[in-house]
Design an enzyme around this catalytic site. Structure first.
Site, PDB file in Angstrom:
ATOM      1  N   PRO A 259       6.186   3.578   3.347  1.00 51.02           N
ATOM      2  CA  PRO A 259       6.355   4.639   4.340  1.00 51.02           C
ATOM      3  C   PRO A 259       6.539   6.027   3.746  1.00 51.02           C
ATOM      4  O   PRO A 259       7.161   6.185   2.694  1.00 51.02           O
ATOM      5  CB  PRO A 259       7.610   4.211   5.100  1.00 51.02           C
ATOM      6  N   ASN A 260       5.965   6.966   4.456  1.00 52.17           N
ATOM      7  CA  ASN A 260       6.051   8.400   4.149  1.00 52.17           C
ATOM      8  C   ASN A 260       5.183   8.833   2.975  1.00 52.17           C
ATOM      9  O   ASN A 260       5.037  10.035   2.737  1.00 52.17           O
ATOM     10  CB  ASN A 260       7.515   8.843   3.913  1.00 52.17           C
TER      11      ASN A 260
ATOM     12  N   ARG B   2       5.160  16.571   1.117  1.00 53.32           N
ATOM     13  CA  ARG B   2       6.507  16.019   1.282  1.00 53.32           C
ATOM     14  C   ARG B   2       7.323  16.293   0.017  1.00 53.32           C
ATOM     15  O   ARG B   2       7.000  15.759  -1.045  1.00 53.32           O
ATOM     16  CB  ARG B   2       6.395  14.513   1.496  1.00 53.32           C
TER      17      ARG B   2
ATOM     18  N   TYR C 225       8.101  14.783  -5.413  1.00 53.40           N
ATOM     19  CA  TYR C 225       6.974  13.848  -5.409  1.00 53.40           C
ATOM     20  C   TYR C 225       5.650  14.449  -5.887  1.00 53.40           C
ATOM     21  O   TYR C 225       4.645  13.733  -5.962  1.00 53.40           O
ATOM     22  CB  TYR C 225       6.807  13.267  -3.997  1.00 53.40           C
TER      23      TYR C 225
ATOM     24  N   ASN D 169       4.309   0.567  -4.398  1.00 54.93           N
ATOM     25  CA  ASN D 169       5.401   1.527  -4.233  1.00 54.93           C
ATOM     26  C   ASN D 169       5.930   1.304  -2.824  1.00 54.93           C
ATOM     27  O   ASN D 169       5.367   1.813  -1.854  1.00 54.93           O
ATOM     28  CB  ASN D 169       4.913   2.966  -4.406  1.00 54.93           C
TER      29      ASN D 169
ATOM     30  N   ALA E 207      10.898   3.697   0.753  1.00 57.97           N
ATOM     31  CA  ALA E 207      12.274   3.410   1.185  1.00 57.97           C
ATOM     32  C   ALA E 207      12.529   1.916   1.382  1.00 57.97           C
ATOM     33  O   ALA E 207      13.675   1.450   1.253  1.00 57.97           O
ATOM     34  CB  ALA E 207      12.590   4.177   2.458  1.00 57.97           C
TER      35      ALA E 207
ATOM     36  N   HIS F 110      14.584  -0.357  -1.080  1.00 59.28           N
ATOM     37  CA  HIS F 110      16.044  -0.452  -1.090  1.00 59.28           C
ATOM     38  C   HIS F 110      16.593  -1.268   0.081  1.00 59.28           C
ATOM     39  O   HIS F 110      17.806  -1.455   0.173  1.00 59.28           O
ATOM     40  CB  HIS F 110      16.638   0.964  -1.052  1.00 59.28           C
TER      41      HIS F 110
ATOM     42  N   GLU G  44       5.929  -2.717  -9.776  1.00 55.64           N
ATOM     43  CA  GLU G  44       6.599  -1.793  -8.847  1.00 55.64           C
ATOM     44  C   GLU G  44       6.541  -0.381  -9.432  1.00 55.64           C
ATOM     45  O   GLU G  44       6.861  -0.186 -10.609  1.00 55.64           O
ATOM     46  CB  GLU G  44       8.059  -2.241  -8.691  1.00 55.64           C
TER      47      GLU G  44
ATOM     48  N   HIS H  62       7.448   3.829  -8.770  1.00 57.26           N
ATOM     49  CA  HIS H  62       8.070   4.932  -8.028  1.00 57.26           C
ATOM     50  C   HIS H  62       7.675   6.236  -8.690  1.00 57.26           C
ATOM     51  O   HIS H  62       7.744   6.363  -9.928  1.00 57.26           O
ATOM     52  CB  HIS H  62       9.597   4.804  -8.020  1.00 57.26           C
TER      53      HIS H  62
ATOM     54  N   ARG I 161      18.709   9.605  -8.857  1.00 58.62           N
ATOM     55  CA  ARG I 161      18.888  10.116  -7.504  1.00 58.62           C
ATOM     56  C   ARG I 161      20.094   9.450  -6.821  1.00 58.62           C
ATOM     57  O   ARG I 161      20.964   8.917  -7.486  1.00 58.62           O
ATOM     58  CB  ARG I 161      17.578   9.934  -6.730  1.00 58.62           C
TER      59      ARG I 161
HETATM   60  C1  DQA Z   1       9.937   6.467  -3.899  1.00 59.60           C
HETATM   61  C2  DQA Z   1      11.453   6.499  -4.064  1.00 59.60           C
HETATM   62  C3  DQA Z   1      12.145   5.966  -2.814  1.00 59.60           C
HETATM   63  O1  DQA Z   1      13.555   5.982  -2.991  1.00 59.60           O
HETATM   64  C4  DQA Z   1      11.792   6.825  -1.628  1.00 59.60           C
HETATM   65  O2  DQA Z   1      12.365   6.292  -0.451  1.00 59.60           O
HETATM   66  C5  DQA Z   1      10.326   7.028  -1.469  1.00 59.60           C
HETATM   67  C6  DQA Z   1       9.479   7.180  -2.650  1.00 59.60           C
HETATM   68  C7  DQA Z   1       9.202   7.118  -5.095  1.00 59.60           C
HETATM   69  O3  DQA Z   1       8.010   6.921  -5.214  1.00 59.60           O
HETATM   70  O4  DQA Z   1       9.837   7.841  -5.879  1.00 59.60           O
HETATM   71  O5  DQA Z   1       9.835   7.186  -0.356  1.00 59.60           O
HETATM   72  O6  DQA Z   1       9.534   5.102  -3.851  1.00 59.60           O
END
Ligand code: DQA
Length: 144
Positions: free
Chosen positions: A10-11, A18, A23, A75, A78, A81, A99, A101, A108
């Site tokens: 998501p996102n 964003r 990012y 990836n 959110a 977690h 995985e 990120h 963070r």
């Molecule tokens: C993320 C890190 C996550 O904590 C966050 O919720 C994201 C992006 C990253 O790529 O750094 O949406 O996975």
């Protein structure tokens, strides 16, 4: 032909606009295009998917069990977690799981320090921006 699935949670569809200080300024399309080109260079099939919905990510993992996909680069954003359901789906997948990120989640907020997906992942890359996806793809294509 070897096949890899790249899954973005998501996102991540908002990449580029964003929180670019965290990012980066590359869009998701930029990242996926570069990964597609790299996979094609190595004769690998690649599918890149993004969803804001947990169930759709799970359905994509289930499909990967049946269509010859050898590795998943994920990836989970959110859901990293929070999602036992994505962990369970990945546990039902037999191939490699990496995985990724973009940000260094360990630098963070503390709620980002725990990953359910890491309990399944064969490798974890964080904090290298989009290079992390490339490192993951290279590892997968190199058999690592
Ligand atoms: C993320 C890190 C996550 O904590 C966050 O919720 C994201 C992006 C990253 O790529 O750094 O949406 O996975």
């Amino acid at each position: 032909m070897h096949k890899v699935l790249v899954l973005h949670g998501p996102n991540l569809n908002l990449l580029g606009t964003r929180q670019p200080e965290i990012y980066g300024r590359e869009t998701l399309a930029d990242i996926d295009d570069a990964l597609r080109a790299k996979a094609a260079d190595h004769g690998w099939a690649i599918e890149c998917r993004q969803s804001n919905h947990e169930g759709e990510l799970i359905d994509a993992i289930h499909a990967a069990r049946l269509d010859g996909t050898g590795a998943i680069i994920i990836n989970p954003a959110a859901y990293t977690h929070t999602s036992v359901a994505i962990l369970d789906a990945l546990n039902a997948f037999d191939g490699r799981v990496i995985e990724v990120h973009l940000s260094n989640v360990h630098k963070r907020e503390s709620f980002r320090h725990h990953s359910y997906v890491s309990l399944r992942a064969d490798g974890v890359i964080a904090g290298l921006g989009s290079r992390g996806y490339h490192a993951a793809l290279e590892a997968v294509m190199g058999g690592g």
